[in-house]
Design an enzyme around this catalytic site. Sequence first.
Site, PDB file in Angstrom:
ATOM      1  N   LYS A 170      49.092  46.077  37.957  1.00 17.62           N
ATOM      2  CA  LYS A 170      48.673  47.192  38.797  1.00 17.62           C
ATOM      3  C   LYS A 170      47.470  46.747  39.612  1.00 17.62           C
ATOM      4  O   LYS A 170      46.338  46.687  39.129  1.00 17.62           O
ATOM      5  CB  LYS A 170      48.281  48.422  37.984  1.00 17.62           C
ATOM      6  CG  LYS A 170      48.055  49.660  38.881  1.00 17.62           C
ATOM      7  CD  LYS A 170      47.145  50.691  38.255  1.00 17.62           C
ATOM      8  CE  LYS A 170      45.692  50.457  38.552  1.00 17.62           C
ATOM      9  NZ  LYS A 170      45.314  50.593  40.003  1.00 17.62           N
ATOM     10  N   GLU A 245      36.577  42.287  32.103  1.00 15.38           N
ATOM     11  CA  GLU A 245      35.530  41.633  32.885  1.00 15.38           C
ATOM     12  C   GLU A 245      34.942  42.734  33.751  1.00 15.38           C
ATOM     13  O   GLU A 245      35.593  43.235  34.663  1.00 15.38           O
ATOM     14  CB  GLU A 245      36.119  40.487  33.710  1.00 15.38           C
ATOM     15  CG  GLU A 245      35.061  39.591  34.318  1.00 15.38           C
ATOM     16  CD  GLU A 245      34.811  39.907  35.777  1.00 15.38           C
ATOM     17  OE1 GLU A 245      33.817  40.631  36.037  1.00 15.38           O
ATOM     18  OE2 GLU A 245      35.577  39.469  36.642  1.00 15.38           O
ATOM     19  N   CYS A 279      30.848  40.810  41.127  1.00 12.32           N
ATOM     20  CA  CYS A 279      30.230  41.219  39.873  1.00 12.32           C
ATOM     21  C   CYS A 279      29.299  40.150  39.303  1.00 12.32           C
ATOM     22  O   CYS A 279      28.360  40.461  38.579  1.00 12.32           O
ATOM     23  CB  CYS A 279      31.304  41.585  38.850  1.00 12.32           C
ATOM     24  SG  CYS A 279      32.622  40.372  38.716  1.00 12.32           S
ATOM     25  N   GLU A 375      24.025  48.188  39.109  1.00 11.63           N
ATOM     26  CA  GLU A 375      24.829  47.291  39.943  1.00 11.63           C
ATOM     27  C   GLU A 375      25.093  47.982  41.275  1.00 11.63           C
ATOM     28  O   GLU A 375      25.793  48.992  41.340  1.00 11.63           O
ATOM     29  CB  GLU A 375      26.146  46.946  39.251  1.00 11.63           C
ATOM     30  CG  GLU A 375      26.967  45.928  40.029  1.00 11.63           C
ATOM     31  CD  GLU A 375      28.268  45.567  39.332  1.00 11.63           C
ATOM     32  OE1 GLU A 375      28.663  44.387  39.392  1.00 11.63           O
ATOM     33  OE2 GLU A 375      28.884  46.457  38.733  1.00 11.63           O
TER      34      GLU A 375
END
Length: 474
Positions: A170, A245, A279, A375
């Site tokens: 997906k 992750e 990231c 973040e």
Amino acid sequence: MREYLKFYIDGEWVEPAQSTTMTVVNPATEEVAGTVAVGSVGDVDRAVAAARKAFATWSMASVAARVALLQSISEVYTKRRPDLAAALTEEMGAPTALANGFQLDLGAGHLGTVIESLQNFTFEEQQGQTLIVKEPIGVCGLITPWNWPLNQIAVKVFPALATGCTMILKPSERAPFSGQIFAEILDEAGVPAGVFNLVQGDGPSVGVPLSSHRDVDMVSFTGSTRAGIDIAKNAAAGVKRVTQELGGKGPNIVLDDASFAENVGKGVVTMMLNSGQTCSAPSRMLVPSGRMEEAIEVARTAAATVTVGDDAGIGPVVAESQFTKIQDLIQRGIDDGATLVAGGPGRPDGLTKGYYVQPTVFADVKNDMTIAREEIFGPVLTILGYDSIDHAVDIANDTDYGLAGYVAGEDIDLARSIARRIRAGSVAINDGFDFCAPFGGYKQSGNGREWGAFGFDDYLETKGILGYGTGGDA
């Protein structure tokens, strides 16, 4: 205008169970770039059933057969590079050079590494009278993000194929075009029916039924920490393996030496790559407090070299919601008293359309400020001062995340000692890069490892056959 209204299930392009669609907006133009079908529970059920059926055969395929398939995929991938690059530009606004370059090169690099790793991987090993066997875990649900679409598809699909697993992919609903072309590549390369399946959709429509499906043996997810927590909860009832992750807030410790200015400049430019939507980005630069003013001047000059726009150094961020979040955080940094070195709120000069963010640098940042802890996922760098190496390491580790870290300096022994102390899944010394190195996080940056042969482990179960060496010719 792209139109992808079918899913790839059991070796065929099939109509969805429901006629729901979604539009995909090009973030550079803010215009609709295409329409994609949205899957449902029925599509997930059909794809999982196909993968379960195919597992009986593919799990027994020889290493030679798996290598041959991966090599065939490599050939078709190379042929379809222009199509993939165009899709990346339309779905996520990647400038042409980035789309044709690093975005595609990462996928190709991982594929070559997986082929080499598979040819040298030990699936069976006898220890005394016991045979230790590593077997494919089964049917895998693979959920990938939008920021490095082909990289994240590659580090999941290729290890799964190499280890004998079957799968349902997906892709992100924000970057579905490249995933659709990827499925076309695997189809042309000759992937056996049911081994690889593609269902498009968002989290509620496809991600939830896929991660909670009783016949899915493991889920590999890359995305935000918030979404990763939800994935783990969905999978918990089935006691299935979940690898993740997730987010990051990477520290970049710049040492006090003659290369200081060069390393500060590099750190600024590296942070801006892919519009800061990485990231593992070095988003917290740590410099000696006594050289903060020098770092500010170098960073200001470096940020000015980063061009923004169509066919420029960096493109837009992926969506209006992301643009708004970044603008709010930039303003928060100003309000909290950080020194605005470059950039700031609003679009870059001359750009009135598209979700473009100015390359922004803050200095004199304290590690308890929001911009140092959250973040941002945009082209925003924070510079913090440290008083000693111990202080730098303490700041580096004072975060909920632990995906990546960086050390830049001439004293390699010192850099090595610092790298050992940073609590992160990977630490790069002076821009080190290795497709074979493990990639994954500590703490809220996730679990499990991807890249190279390390990426095989999450797709394998370990079996001990006791008494295997008793009698016979063993």
